[in-house]
Design a protein around this motif. Sequence first.
Motif, mmCIF file in Angstrom:
data_model
loop_
_atom_site.group_PDB
_atom_site.id
_atom_site.type_symbol
_atom_site.label_atom_id
_atom_site.label_comp_id
_atom_site.label_asym_id
_atom_site.label_seq_id
_atom_site.Cartn_x
_atom_site.Cartn_y
_atom_site.Cartn_z
ATOM 1 N N GLY A 70 0.795 -1.212 0.000
ATOM 2 C CA GLY A 70 0.000 0.000 0.000
ATOM 3 C C GLY A 70 0.830 1.265 0.000
ATOM 4 N N ASP A 127 3.839 1.865 -5.824
ATOM 5 C CA ASP A 127 4.064 2.831 -6.894
ATOM 6 C C ASP A 127 5.518 3.295 -6.938
ATOM 7 O OD1 ASP A 127 1.425 2.664 -7.676
ATOM 8 O OD2 ASP A 127 0.796 4.409 -6.502
ATOM 9 N N TYR A 129 0.543 -6.187 -5.387
ATOM 10 C CA TYR A 129 -0.432 -5.260 -4.799
ATOM 11 C C TYR A 129 -0.871 -4.243 -5.856
ATOM 12 C CZ TYR A 129 -2.518 -1.884 -1.586
ATOM 13 O OH TYR A 129 -3.393 -1.032 -0.954
ATOM 14 N N ARG A 130 0.095 -3.720 -6.584
ATOM 15 C CA ARG A 130 -0.218 -2.711 -7.599
ATOM 16 C C ARG A 130 -1.154 -3.287 -8.661
ATOM 17 N NH1 ARG A 130 2.068 -0.216 -12.285
ATOM 18 N NH2 ARG A 130 1.881 2.055 -12.156
ATOM 19 N N VAL A 160 -4.744 -4.897 -6.365
ATOM 20 C CA VAL A 160 -5.543 -3.934 -5.600
ATOM 21 C C VAL A 160 -5.771 -2.663 -6.413
ATOM 22 C CG1 VAL A 160 -5.666 -2.559 -3.482
ATOM 23 C CG2 VAL A 160 -4.724 -4.880 -3.415
ATOM 24 N N ARG A 161 -4.688 -2.085 -6.928
ATOM 25 C CA ARG A 161 -4.828 -0.845 -7.685
ATOM 26 C C ARG A 161 -5.403 -1.095 -9.073
ATOM 27 N NH1 ARG A 161 -0.498 2.159 -5.259
ATOM 28 N NH2 ARG A 161 -1.136 2.325 -3.078
ATOM 29 N N GLY A 162 -4.946 -2.173 -9.717
ATOM 30 C CA GLY A 162 -5.356 -2.411 -11.093
ATOM 31 C C GLY A 162 -6.663 -3.152 -11.248
ATOM 32 N N GLU A 208 -8.226 -4.979 0.187
ATOM 33 C CA GLU A 208 -6.997 -5.262 0.943
ATOM 34 C C GLU A 208 -7.062 -6.652 1.579
ATOM 35 O OE1 GLU A 208 -4.551 -2.557 2.386
ATOM 36 O OE2 GLU A 208 -5.018 -1.528 0.506
#
Length: 221
Positions: free
Chosen positions: A122, A126, A191-192, A195-197, A202
């Motif tokens: 988290g 990035d 995670y990227r 979760v983000r993509g 979580e």
Amino acid sequence: MGVKRSATGGGRRRYDSPLRDQRARQTRQAIVTAASRLFVARGYAATSFADIATDAAVARPTVFAVFGSKAALLREVVDQALAGDDEPVPVAERPWFRPVWEARTPHAVLQAYAEVCRVIGGRAADVFEAVRRAADEGPEPAALWETMQRNRRAGAGMVIDHIEGLVSAPPGFDHDRAVDVVWVFNDPAHYRSLVRGCGWSEQEYSAWIADQMRHGLGLDG
């Protein structure tokens, strides 16, 4: 009895100013925050000291005076993204890592470590991606990227060492292969992506990481 002089001479007594130290730390943190934001948004090569200074609301010479080079600033951005602050405390000694060491079964260790992966993902996913891209742009970010990979592997090794200290390894258990498995799944890139993509929660992410590590280590049962 003579007067003890400072190393710089002049006989003036040196003193520390808590307010001055606090302002210096605030300035340093503003620079790191600005650099992190710009490295992620624009890329390492496309971000200049002048850009960072403008974003941090400080003079350009201040950025250079504090960090000396953009590569040093990038290293600090990575360190703070991993740790969560600028305190000189290793990740493995942070309170949020403690449940890994306190776990008493392999399953509990992996579940706790999956939570660590979620926390770090988290904060740092990035930034990791920014460094990965920067690694193609020069030797200093490339060296940093290699160090980050070695550090991730070292973290995986600590987790496997802890598991091996709790239970006897099953027949055919390969320590190095086990480290490989955990190293693959502690990558913040997961995670990227998920979760983000892909919009995973979580909780879904940490549960998946734990399941994948258990399966990869042959600890499903």
